[in-house]
Design an enzyme around this catalytic site. Sequence first.
Site, mmCIF file in Angstrom:
data_model
loop_
_atom_site.group_PDB
_atom_site.id
_atom_site.type_symbol
_atom_site.label_atom_id
_atom_site.label_comp_id
_atom_site.label_asym_id
_atom_site.label_seq_id
_atom_site.Cartn_x
_atom_site.Cartn_y
_atom_site.Cartn_z
ATOM 1 C CB SER A 178 17.057 -17.713 11.478
ATOM 2 O OG SER A 178 16.264 -16.622 11.109
ATOM 3 C CG HIS A 206 20.891 -19.730 13.374
ATOM 4 N ND1 HIS A 206 20.041 -20.574 14.044
ATOM 5 C CD2 HIS A 206 20.196 -18.576 13.203
ATOM 6 C CE1 HIS A 206 18.885 -19.974 14.242
ATOM 7 N NE2 HIS A 206 18.950 -18.756 13.747
ATOM 8 C CE LYS A 238 18.325 -19.367 17.969
ATOM 9 N NZ LYS A 238 18.179 -17.984 17.532
HETATM 10 C C1 LIG Z 1 17.236 -16.918 17.901
HETATM 11 C C2 LIG Z 1 17.747 -15.682 17.266
HETATM 12 C C3 LIG Z 1 17.830 -14.477 17.978
HETATM 13 C C4 LIG Z 1 17.258 -14.325 19.351
HETATM 14 O O1 LIG Z 1 18.050 -14.935 20.300
HETATM 15 P P1 LIG Z 1 17.382 -15.396 21.691
HETATM 16 O O2 LIG Z 1 18.521 -15.629 22.566
HETATM 17 O O3 LIG Z 1 16.592 -16.620 21.364
HETATM 18 O O4 LIG Z 1 16.504 -14.269 22.134
HETATM 19 C C5 LIG Z 1 18.412 -13.395 17.366
HETATM 20 N N1 LIG Z 1 18.870 -13.478 16.099
HETATM 21 C C6 LIG Z 1 18.774 -14.606 15.373
HETATM 22 C C7 LIG Z 1 19.285 -14.617 13.975
HETATM 23 C C8 LIG Z 1 18.200 -15.740 15.933
HETATM 24 O O5 LIG Z 1 18.078 -16.842 15.212
#
Ligand SMILES: *Cc1c(COP(=O)(O)O)cnc(C)c1O
Length: 388
Positions: A178, A206, A238
């Site tokens: 990330s 992602h 996302k």
């Molecule tokens: C954003 C993210 C999460 C958390 O997901 P949410 O739905 O925002 O709680 C988990 N793992 C990764 C790699 C992320 O980037």
Amino acid sequence: MIWDELDSGLAQLRADGLLRRRRTLDAPCGPEAWIDDRRLVAFCSNDYLGLANHPALIAAAREAATRWGVGSGASHVVSGHLRPHAELEERLAAFVGRERALYFGAGYMANLAIVPTLVGRDDAVFADKLNHASLIDAALLARAEHLRYPHGDMEVLAHRLQRSTARRKLILTDAVFSMDGDLAPLPELFDLAERFDAWLVIDDAHGFGVLGPGGRGSLAHFELPPSPRLILMGTLGKAAGGSGAFVAGDRRVIEWLAQRARPYIFTTASSPIMAAVLLASLALIAAGDDRRAHLRQLIARLRAGLAGLPWRLPPSPTAIQPLLVGDNEAAVRLSGRLFERGLWVPAIRPPTVPVGTARLRISLSAAHEATQLDALIAALRDCAGHPH
Ligand SMILES: *Cc1c(COP(=O)(O)O)cnc(C)c1O
């Protein structure tokens, strides 16, 4: 006394320049952000396909509110599992080509559900050093042995797996990291999982919607087989433009999670409106080749435009483009200079990233226009020419 500790803790954060500052936005998520009557071009969100404010999703939300109301009223295992939730799970499973999927209100919760439900005290979790915080917390919550291998280092991982006497083994990795945007070597990880009889849990926060044919994610990108030992977590806040997450895999694994995962059972099901929105979003993702092609063009344009600058841009084929500045204050200063020019790019510092690798994290979205990107490239080139 506790108050003094909190005060000095906060003072320390302030002194270290680590206080996080929330900004209140006065417009929907999109390439343009409004803050305090200022318009900025934002390169911060994870709305990679530009769906967060899409008319089709807004219409789906309206209709669902009329048809299903607002709240689900209970946990999924009591009476909170409404038809839109059930349909969403079926469509998600079919979309990623797995037997079953389970929908969660957040990716953080999904990760906290997967790991402690599959492994415990006598077991071992093997995790990439750069994994997302929610995966680290999930491993801690499982109370299993937590072995962290250097980023992407398959030799060290193989060695640790070989030496391990744990009853159950679970390999845990981000598919797309990330803060770096690079991909985990999923085929190699899968081979190791097979060789050492381990679970492989892949967090595709992602990659889902962005990578692979039809946006089906990192597993599709690498053409991994739908093995029972492979568990996929994808987030829906996302690229999907809504909120929530899903876990997909073998039907026995998913049933076990639905029966036993505390973060699934002891929480209220998310709104049926969101489930309906995500159904609409899935259709747009599947039909989103143009959006993904545009995003790929933006990525190439940014990388070409930033070539030759004093800051390193490590290889990343994804919407996350890290510009390594190194020094914490220099990264914050650069971010501040861009902000003055109406460009919002967050500076990311330790402990979110390793010491000495403070960076600008440029997030691209299919909603960006090339001209907006060109403004960022020009500003960064300008800043590089006038470092003081
Ligand atoms: C954003 C993210 C999460 C958390 O997901 P949410 O739905 O925002 O709680 C988990 N793992 C990764 C790699 C992320 O980037």
